[in-house]
Design an enzyme around this catalytic site. Structure first.
Site, mmCIF file in Angstrom:
data_model
loop_
_atom_site.group_PDB
_atom_site.id
_atom_site.type_symbol
_atom_site.label_atom_id
_atom_site.label_comp_id
_atom_site.label_asym_id
_atom_site.label_seq_id
_atom_site.Cartn_x
_atom_site.Cartn_y
_atom_site.Cartn_z
ATOM 1 N N ASP A 277 28.911 -2.969 -106.948
ATOM 2 C CA ASP A 277 29.714 -3.026 -105.739
ATOM 3 C C ASP A 277 29.430 -4.372 -105.059
ATOM 4 O O ASP A 277 28.505 -5.107 -105.427
ATOM 5 C CB ASP A 277 29.444 -1.822 -104.814
ATOM 6 C CG ASP A 277 30.633 -1.560 -103.883
ATOM 7 O OD1 ASP A 277 31.513 -2.432 -103.755
ATOM 8 O OD2 ASP A 277 30.685 -0.473 -103.269
HETATM 9 C C1 BGC Z 1 33.609 -1.138 -101.523
HETATM 10 C C2 BGC Z 1 34.259 -0.817 -102.849
HETATM 11 C C3 BGC Z 1 35.364 -1.794 -103.137
HETATM 12 C C4 BGC Z 1 34.807 -3.195 -103.098
HETATM 13 C C5 BGC Z 1 35.828 -4.273 -103.405
HETATM 14 C C6 BGC Z 1 33.236 -2.593 -101.399
HETATM 15 O O1 BGC Z 1 32.861 -2.913 -100.108
HETATM 16 O O2 BGC Z 1 32.461 -0.338 -101.383
HETATM 17 O O3 BGC Z 1 34.736 0.501 -102.835
HETATM 18 O O4 BGC Z 1 35.936 -1.521 -104.394
HETATM 19 O O5 BGC Z 1 34.300 -3.433 -101.799
HETATM 20 O O6 BGC Z 1 36.752 -4.414 -102.399
#
Ligand code: BGC
Length: 734
Positions: A277
């Site tokens: 993530d």
């Molecule tokens: C979130 C994810 C997301 C990623 C990309 C993160 O802050 O937890 O769910 O896919 O950002 O945008």
């Protein structure tokens, strides 16, 4: 590859649709890896958001093989240009994989995932994901960061909005449906996008419902509940997974070799890739698990996170770690292999078609139709005193009141960055269309859901006076749920309860429609109004869907997939809890026993249980019968029940099958969902519903990852929700 066949297909369709065999792909990967420098390998393991405007610096980096992936951003033309540079101007011509958060729709916005799950309709959920894949792939996106299948038992956590509900089996079925919708029949079809199971794993168990917070989950619970939907998504063929932000039992999920290598790779045989993530690799320093950037890179790579999102620890430190002989270079090759494998599977090396330069952004008629059906099926009727609903179309005037009656952004919910706004139909617009402008009286009463002022109340009260019925659109604006949007209170924010009270005083029938990203607590409101319809954030077609249900053009059929507490103090709250040694009772002598597991100031039961939802018609459950009172391990049990529509409306019912094992070496939940069916019944019609339960469905994990089925006595319910139903008993024997 069969060239002759491919040639024929090319002649027919303009593209070669025949994928390379797995062995051919491995050969190609090995050939590439043998030619790659360490920098090029670390580049493949690096992902950044799309470089805005594609400046010269970014072009140079792409030429140098610095980035394996970009996400969230870039016009179709910029993406095509960056891809051209990667393929034609970089040394090895390795294509970029473009990711994006396509969570509940793309141009066409569907209900938030929690709302979608309330439909209990995997096929419709699959179709919505298919449409999202078509729309996203048309602008050059190859990969979505979805489905999210974190189990959340605490509505304070804002990301419960993105979840598929609290039940691991239902979440797994729906996640698998989404995987199938996104990935289509073949990953390399031009309108397929790779799915990403997230957030692996345990993220939804954040302590106190505070986002990013620590999680402690014993291995048995981790496997029975939190890992289960991921395993089902894996079985459905999810091409990638995303490692989560949270620390799990003391080890960050993005540095967790147990979940990432032992479970995902060794036990489940996953051979796609894992992306971290957003900056989760760097965050291992703040967690107190990695001492510095180099240590974070080492721990992320060793644990099995193949691609690093946004932070650059891998690229900055990978070579030094190898030179110092701290990091085994084979681990780098393994990660690159996983990434390239997905790129091959997507057909990126085979000139996957470039997006059209001006793709249609207007949702198709079919997309809007699916959005409307899914929104309709997601609506949960929680209260309908004296059958005030459905409203007669001959009703005179309707007052449309509340801050969420006409707020396109809010009804779309937490992820709507590429939404086509012009396609959004609000409840106010839909009501005007259904009844005609002059039969709708409107007054927002409050500017937003958080507004604490009362200056708009007088107009709202006037509107109610001028109408025959008042419909209040209350709840939470979209920014109050989703990432980093936890709440410590679950009441309606702002002065909404006050507004509702003033409107109710007018004395007309009042219907509350609640749009929200989580279960809220609204006991007092529900007491004051005649009906409550829970609409989640219903997406682009929320308005028409809500009006269809209010006026009986559709009968409500959504069922809750998250338990609704009476007060926030009951959280975490979930239906599949353990019994305790002193279970509380609602009635009978035990109800007065103080020394049972309950509260002094509020009931121990939820406001609305998992699986619950009313209809305009009535269903009668009867005659539950089993093919046998005893089954051996390995055998199947046929469960039959009769469901009759005894009311006046043709409608869908969601028939749910639960079991409980009465005694086992580890305590078992008081109920567990095993299966469900959405059936359609005409008034007066009765249908037999058949479930096939196998003893595998009754398995649970013991410590150490041992999956077991223990003989013993079971209860079984065929039920309209998790708190009622027709009970039967059976035995599992050796
Ligand atoms: C979130 C994810 C997301 C990623 C990309 C993160 O802050 O937890 O769910 O896919 O950002 O945008």
């Amino acid at each position: 590859m069969n060239l002759r066949k491919c040639g024929l297909l090319m002649a027919l369709s303009g593209t070669c649709l025949l994928a390379a065999t797995p062995a051919e792909i491995e050969t190609k990967i090995n050939a590439l890896i043998s030619r790659m420098t360490i920098e090029e390998k670390l580049g493949q393991m690096s992902q950044s958001s799309f470089p805005k405007g594609l400046p010269d610096r970014a072009r140079g980096e792409i030429r140098g093989g610095r980035w394996g992936s970009f996400f969230n951003g870039g016009t179709p033309q910029e993406k095509a240009e960056a891809q051209r540079i990667a393929i034609h101007e970089s040394r090895l011509g390795i294509p970029i994989i473009y990711g994006q958060d396509v969570i509940h729709g793309f141009h066409t916005v569907f209900p938030i995932p929690l709302g979608q799950s309330a439909s209990w309709d995997p096929e419709l959920v699959r179709q919505a994901a298919r449409i999202a894949a078509r729309e996203a792939s048309a602008v050059g996106i190859h990969w979505t960061f979805a489905p999210m299948m974190d189990i959340a038992r605490d509505p304070r956590w804002g990301r419960i909005a993105e979840s598929l509900g609290e039940d691991p089996y239902l979440a797994g079925v729906l996640a698998a449906a989404m995987v199938s919708g996104f990935q289509g029949e073949a990953l390399d079809a031009p309108d397929s996008i790779a799915a990403c199971g997230k957030h692996y794993v345990g993220y939804g168990a954040a302590e106190a419902g505070r986002d990013y917070n620590t999680t402690w989950i014993p291995e048995t619970l981790l496997r029975d509940v939190y890992l289960r939907p991921f395993q089902m998504a894996r079985k459905a063929g999810a091409a990638t997974f995303m490692s989560a932000f949270n620390a799990l039992n003391g080890v960050p999920a993005s540095g967790n070799g147990f979940t990432l290598r032992h479970v995902l790779r060794d036990e489940w045989g996953f051979d796609g890739f894992v992306v971290s993530d957003y900056t989760a690799i760097t965050e291992m320093i703040a967690h107190g698990h990695a001492s510095d950037a180099q240590d974070a890179a080492l721990k992320g790579i060793r644990a099995g996170v193949d691609m690093e999102m946004v932070s650059t620890n891998y690229y900055d430190n990978g070579k030094a770690l190898i030179d110092a002989r701290v990091l085994d270079p084979k681990l780098i090759d393994q990660a690159v292999r996983n990434i390239l494998r997905v790129k091959f599977r997507l057909g990126l090396f085979d000139n996957r078609p470039q997006p059209a330069s001006t793709p249609a952004e207007q949702p198709s008629r079919e997309a809007l139709e699916i959005a409307r059906r899914l929104a309709t099926e997601s609506l949960v009727l929680l209260k309908d005193r004296n059958g005030v609903l459905p409203l007669a179309k001959s009703v005179g005037k309707v007052a449309v009141i509340g801050p969420l009656a006409d707020s396109p952004t809010d009804q779309m919910g937490t992820w709507a960055m590429e939404a086509n706004r012009s396609a959004v139909r609000t409840p106010l617009a839909a009501m005007r269309q259904k009844l005609g402008e002059n039969r709708v009286v409107q007054a927002a009463g409050l500017k937003t859901s958080r507004d604490t002022g009362s200056t708009g109340f007088a107009a709202a009260v006037d509107a109610a006076r001028a109408a025959d019925v008042a419909v209040l659109f209350l709840g939470e604006e979209s920014s109050l749920s989703g990432e980093a949007s936890s709440r410590s209170m679950l009441d309606l924010p702002g002065a909404q309860e006050d507004l509702a009270r003033e409107v109710a005083k007018v004395g007309k029938p009042v219907i509350a429609v609640i749009l929200a990203g989580r279960p809220l607590t609204f006991h007092n409101l529900a007491e004051q109004v005649n009906a409550v319809l829970y609409a989640w954030h219903p997406g682009a077609m929320g308005g028409p869907a809500i009006c269809d249900v209010l006026f009986g053009d559709a009968v409500p059929s959504g069922r809750l997939t998250a338990t609704f507490p009476r007060t926030v103090g009951q959280a975490p709250i979930y239906y599949n809890h353990m019994s305790t040694g002193r279970p509380a009772a609602e009635s009978g002598a035990e109800a007065n026993n103080k020394f049972t597991s309950k509260y002094l100031d509020v009931s121990f039961t939820p406001e609305y249980p998992f699986g619950f939802g009313l209809s305009y018609t009535a269903f009668e459950y009867s005659n539950v019968r089993l093919s046998s009172p005893r089954i051996r391990i390995g055998e199947k049990l046929a469960v039959r029940a009769d469901i009759a529509n005894t009311g006046k409306y043709e409608a869908d019912e969601v028939v749910q099958l639960y079991t409980r094992q009465l005694a086992a070496s580890l305590t078992r939940p008081v109920r567990e969902l095993r299966s469900f069916r959405r059936i359609h019944l005409h008034p007066g019609e009765k249908k037999e519903v058949l479930f096939e339960l196998s003893t595998d469905d009754l398995a649970f994990y013991r410590e150490g990852g041992e999956l077991t089925i223990e003989p013993g006595a079971f209860h079984l319910w065929v039920a309209p929700d998790s708190a009622s139903g027709q009970r039967a008993e059976f035995w599992v024997v050796r």
